[in-house]
Design an enzyme around this catalytic site. Structure first.
Site, short mmCIF file in Angstrom:
data_model
loop_
_atom_site.label_atom_id
_atom_site.label_comp_id
_atom_site.label_asym_id
_atom_site.label_seq_id
_atom_site.Cartn_x
_atom_site.Cartn_y
_atom_site.Cartn_z
N ASN A 104 -44.04 60.94 -14.22
CA ASN A 104 -43.09 61.54 -15.17
C ASN A 104 -43.24 63.06 -15.23
OD1 ASN A 104 -41.06 61.71 -17.05
ND2 ASN A 104 -42.32 61.07 -18.79
N ASP A 122 -42.04 52.32 -8.81
CA ASP A 122 -41.38 51.98 -10.07
C ASP A 122 -40.07 51.30 -9.71
OD1 ASP A 122 -40.00 51.89 -12.45
OD2 ASP A 122 -40.12 54.04 -12.88
N ASN A 131 -38.17 49.72 -11.77
CA ASN A 131 -37.25 49.82 -12.90
C ASN A 131 -36.63 48.47 -13.26
OD1 ASN A 131 -36.88 52.24 -14.49
ND2 ASN A 131 -36.39 53.30 -12.56
N HIS A 180 -45.92 55.83 -18.04
CA HIS A 180 -46.38 54.74 -17.19
C HIS A 180 -47.89 54.83 -17.06
CE1 HIS A 180 -42.37 53.75 -15.20
NE2 HIS A 180 -42.11 54.90 -15.79
#
Length: 257
Positions: free
Chosen positions: A7, A150, A152, A248
């Site tokens: 991030n 990731d 998602n 995360h």
């Protein structure tokens, strides 16, 4: 192997997380959502001792998306585009890197979120399909594959703290979850769930706005998959919920290769 959606790598490094990664000394460290062009990073981040880094960044806007792999061993080939039938799948958002080695291919991918405007969900589903075609083609050619990132999407109800409340939310839609089913049917194994089929309350992402991590109201959306032929080589799969630095947490895979 280690994988972490950071991030924003610049903010993440300021929290001391880069030093944490180096102390762990994984053979491969895959990160998503770097939110940075390599030119915006210092040399000590781009080229730490003992590693070679491989970056892909967003070409559409700055401070968005982006992936990287830090590897102790240099690969035979690097791809930063999904290749299908000799054609490149346009990925202007910098979501994909594959490192080819003699015995396996390591693929790091930051899959689209799919939220917001309706076209973004369509973009996500198209990306899913293109990625699945790519790894199936690799597998058919006889390659062993480790893919992570990731995704998602939380696959099953066991992978999300509040499945009923999120049943109509992007990231847990039936059409998204069905894609993970398709990947498994194609012969790819969710390494964590392979070792821990019944393990609950183990997540890799929490909503920061609602302080969900404090209450462990999370989603498991970060994964390591391998092709079925490699399942005998799985030694350990772990989700490091004890490690902070992003919305995360890191996920790990130990393989005997």
């Amino acid at each position: 192997f280690m994988c972490w959606n950071v991030n924003g790598i610049r903010a993440w490094t300021k929290k001391g997380c880069f030093e944490w990664f180096l102390a762990q000394s994984p053979d491969f460290f895959c990160i998503q959502e770097t939110k940075a062009h390599p030119d915006q990073l210092t040399q000590d981040v781009l080229a730490p001792q003992g590693y070679t880094s491989y970056y892909d960044h967003s070409k559409t806007k700055k401070g968005y998306s982006g992936v990287a792999i830090y590897a102790k061993e240099k690969p035979l080939k690097v791809e930063d585009e999904i290749m299908l039938d000799g054609q490149k799948l346009a990925d202007p958002e910098g979501r994909f890197i594959a490192l080819h080695y003699k015995d396996f291919v390591l693929v790091n991918c930051y899959f689209p979120n799919g939220g917001g405007e309706p076209h973004r969900l369509e973009y996500k589903l198209n990306f899913y399909e293109a990625f699945l075609k790519y790894i199936k083609k690799l597998k058919k050619s006889g390659k062993n594959i480790v893919f992570c990132g990731d995704l998602n999407v939380a696959h099953k109800e066991i992978d999300i703290a509040r499945p009923k409340e999120n049943s109509d939310r992007v990231g847990f839609l039936p059409i998204e979850r069905a894609w993970v089913d398709k990947a498994e049917t194609a012969g790819f194994i969710d390494t964590f769930r392979y070792l821990y089929p019944e393990k609950r309350d183990t997540y890799s992402w929490w909503d920061m706005k609602s302080a969900a991590r404090d209450r462990n109201v999370g989603w498991r959306i970060d994964y390591f998959f391998v092709n079925e032929e490699l399942k005998k080589n799985i030694v350990k799969a772990e989700i490091r919920g004890d490690i902070y630095g992003s919305d995360h947490c890191p996920v790990e895979l130990v393989m005997s290769l």
